[in-house]
Design an enzyme around this catalytic site. Sequence first.
Site, PDB file in Angstrom:
ATOM      1  N   ASP A   1      37.297  42.503  24.971  1.00  0.00           N
ATOM      2  CA  ASP A   1      38.306  43.316  26.006  1.00  0.00           C
ATOM      3  C   ASP A   1      39.389  42.288  25.956  1.00  0.00           C
ATOM      4  O   ASP A   1      39.458  41.235  25.379  1.00  0.00           O
ATOM      5  CB  ASP A   1      37.641  43.509  27.256  1.00  0.00           C
ATOM      6  CG  ASP A   1      38.500  44.618  28.049  1.00  0.00           C
ATOM      7  OD1 ASP A   1      39.575  44.988  27.591  1.00  0.00           O
ATOM      8  OD2 ASP A   1      37.823  45.216  29.059  1.00  0.00           O
TER       9      ASP A   1
HETATM   10  C1  NOJ Z   1      41.378  46.296  29.188  1.00  0.00           C
HETATM   11  C2  NOJ Z   1      40.365  47.495  29.774  1.00  0.00           C
HETATM   12  O1  NOJ Z   1      39.428  46.803  30.392  1.00  0.00           O
HETATM   13  C3  NOJ Z   1      39.851  48.064  28.687  1.00  0.00           C
HETATM   14  O2  NOJ Z   1      39.056  49.412  29.056  1.00  0.00           O
HETATM   15  C4  NOJ Z   1      40.925  48.713  27.730  1.00  0.00           C
HETATM   16  O3  NOJ Z   1      40.362  49.185  26.481  1.00  0.00           O
HETATM   17  C5  NOJ Z   1      41.793  47.523  27.284  1.00  0.00           C
HETATM   18  N1  NOJ Z   1      42.333  46.862  28.188  1.00  0.00           N
HETATM   19  C6  NOJ Z   1      42.607  47.853  26.224  1.00  0.00           C
HETATM   20  O4  NOJ Z   1      43.780  48.491  26.759  1.00  0.00           O
END
Ligand code: NOJ
Length: 765
Positions: free
Chosen positions: A293
């Site tokens: 993430d």
């Molecule tokens: C953070 C989020 O937790 C995740 O769900 C998302 O896909 C990513 N950012 C990318 O935007």
Amino acid sequence: MAAVVSAADTTSVYHQGWIDLNKDGKKNVYEDPSQPVERRVNDLLKRMTLDEKIGQLWQIDWPKRVDAQSATRLRNGEVGSYLGSDATVETPLVRNQLQHIAIEETRLGIPPIFGHDVIHGFRTVFPIPLAVACAWEPELFERTEAIAARESAAAGIDWTFAPMVDLARDPRWGRIAEGFGEDPWLGCLYGAACVRGFQGTNVADADRVVACVKHYVGYGAAEGGRDYNTTEIPDYTLWNFYLPQFKSCVDAGVLTVMSSFNCLSGVPASGNSYTLTDILRNEWNFRGFVVSDYESVGELVDHGVAANEADAARIALNAGVDMEMISKTYRDTLKVQIGQGTVSRRVLDEAVRRVLRVKFQKGLFDHPYVDETRYLSAYLKPDALALSREAAAKSCVLLRDEHNVLPLTPETKKIALIGPLADLAQEMVGPWHSRAHTNELVSLAQAIRDDAGSDFKISETRGCALFEPGVVKVPRDISNYLPLKGSPTGPDEIRDAVSLAKSSDVVVLAVGEPLDWSGEDGSRSDLGLPGLQQQLFDALAATGKPIVVVLFSGRPLAIPQITEKAAAILEAWFPGTEGARGVADVLFGRAEPSGRLTTTFPRAVGQVPFYYNHYNTGRPGFGEYKGNYVDIPTIPLYPFGYGLAYTTFEFGQPRLNADKISFAGKVDASVTVTNTGNRAGTAVAELYIRALSASAGSRPVRELKGFQKVLLQPGESRTVKFELTTHDLGYFDANGHWLVDPGLYQLWISKDSASGEPAWFDLEK
Ligand code: NOJ
């Protein structure tokens, strides 16, 4: 750090186009679409320099335009993927420009993969996943996600970061909106449906995108409901509640997995080799790649398990994170670490191999560019808009309907449409509104105006603001597309609403949360209505007029005071682009409310985490010394599985083929469901079991194992049949071994998780 391209293999010459010929005038194996993927991956890998390999493992922001820096990075082979986050991600133009550089101006012509969060729609937005889960119709989700894939692929997106399958038991956590609720079995069905919707049967098709199941793992158990927070999940619970949905997506062929932000029982999930390698790779044989993430590799330093970036990179890569999203620890440290031997080339190669494999599977080497005109006619097509309406109607859950005030009939001629969310079209799309344009969204007021017909007289006033700035959290400016939401409550607004109510037959009151109070970083400590909305409701209820509350929210709300006084409550969640039309369809009886909750509504925030499939205590029930609250009932406001219809259903006693079942046998269960009202309606027959003598640990007081939606005409009775294998009765022990215990079981087929009488059977040794 600039990548140094030292030719590892000289059989390849610079690309003139995307197909390259080697010195013998033949295509290299990796460029030959007729070759098997594994051969192509291995052929390419052996030609790559160390820098090129490391470059494949870095995902950076998708630039707004191709400037000198982004072109140079790409030419240097520093970038493996782009993450789209702004309005650029709506046409394929920038994407194709970047792709041309990668294909034509780099040594090996390796295409980047373009990712973007397409969670519940792209330009056409569908109801939030929690809502669609309440439709108890995974195929519906497959259909909405297939359209999301079609629209986003036309924009040049290859890869989305969905499904989010995190089990959530605490509605303070805003990301409960993005998942399917509190049941792992249902979560498995919805996760797999989402993967099918996005990837289709051939992910290389032009209208399909690679799916990414997230957030691996345990992210939804955030302590205090605070996003990114620590989670403490014993292995027994992890295996039975948090892991199955991921496994189901792996079985459905998901090509990527995202490692989560949270620290899982002391070990950060993005550095957790038990979950990422032992389980995901070794046990489940997952062959795609893992992306971290956002900066979660760099955050290993903040978690205090890595002293510096080099440590973080080593821990994450060794644990099984193949691609790093945004943070730069791989890019900045891996080369040196490989040189020093602290990270092995074998581990690096394996990560690169996984990334390349997915790129080949998506067809990026063979069809790297996207048609630059297709997007012009790809968005908001009639079938997409119709589906957003249908899905919204099916996602609505009727929580209360005293004296059948709903559906609205011409007898309720004068409707006062009140509430801050009655005419705020921009709020209808929920937290992942993706590329929604405000002017394409329909508000409830608009939907009612368009379709109510001349039998009704609709009068409107806002009543109060959605929240009061300064008193409660002021939302972030979420997008250029969605401006902030109106002025604070004026001095006479509530009074005006009351006088409108007094001169009307019924009040339709649209209340709830701003769209960005759920979703990422949308944690709340209070689960009531924001701002002055409760005050508005109380003032309207005091008029004695029937109040039909339409709730728009990304989570269950704790609203016992509304339950006491409202004539009807319809939970509409965030319904999407044309979703308000679907909500209006339900209000006026053009569609029936067939949704059932997949998340428990608590009475008070003090009850959470609160979920139906809990273990028993040694002192179950009510009364003294039973562990109940002294100040509120311990039961939920509305339980899992609950939802009313415009008719009534009677469920008979469940019947079984036998009260003793052998291990080789199966359980045939049936129930008679009767429509006892005078309208047609869809009953949802929910099958739950409970094991009463489990060997590896206590089992939940009820576990969902099946359901069927049955449309019944007035007076019609139908026998609804289920078949369970003995395997279906099993569960995991703390080591992830599947057990099926002999002994006594209960089985319900009921209209929700809190009603019905069980049948009993013995599973014989
Ligand atoms: C953070 C989020 O937790 C995740 O769900 C998302 O896909 C990513 N950012 C990318 O935007």
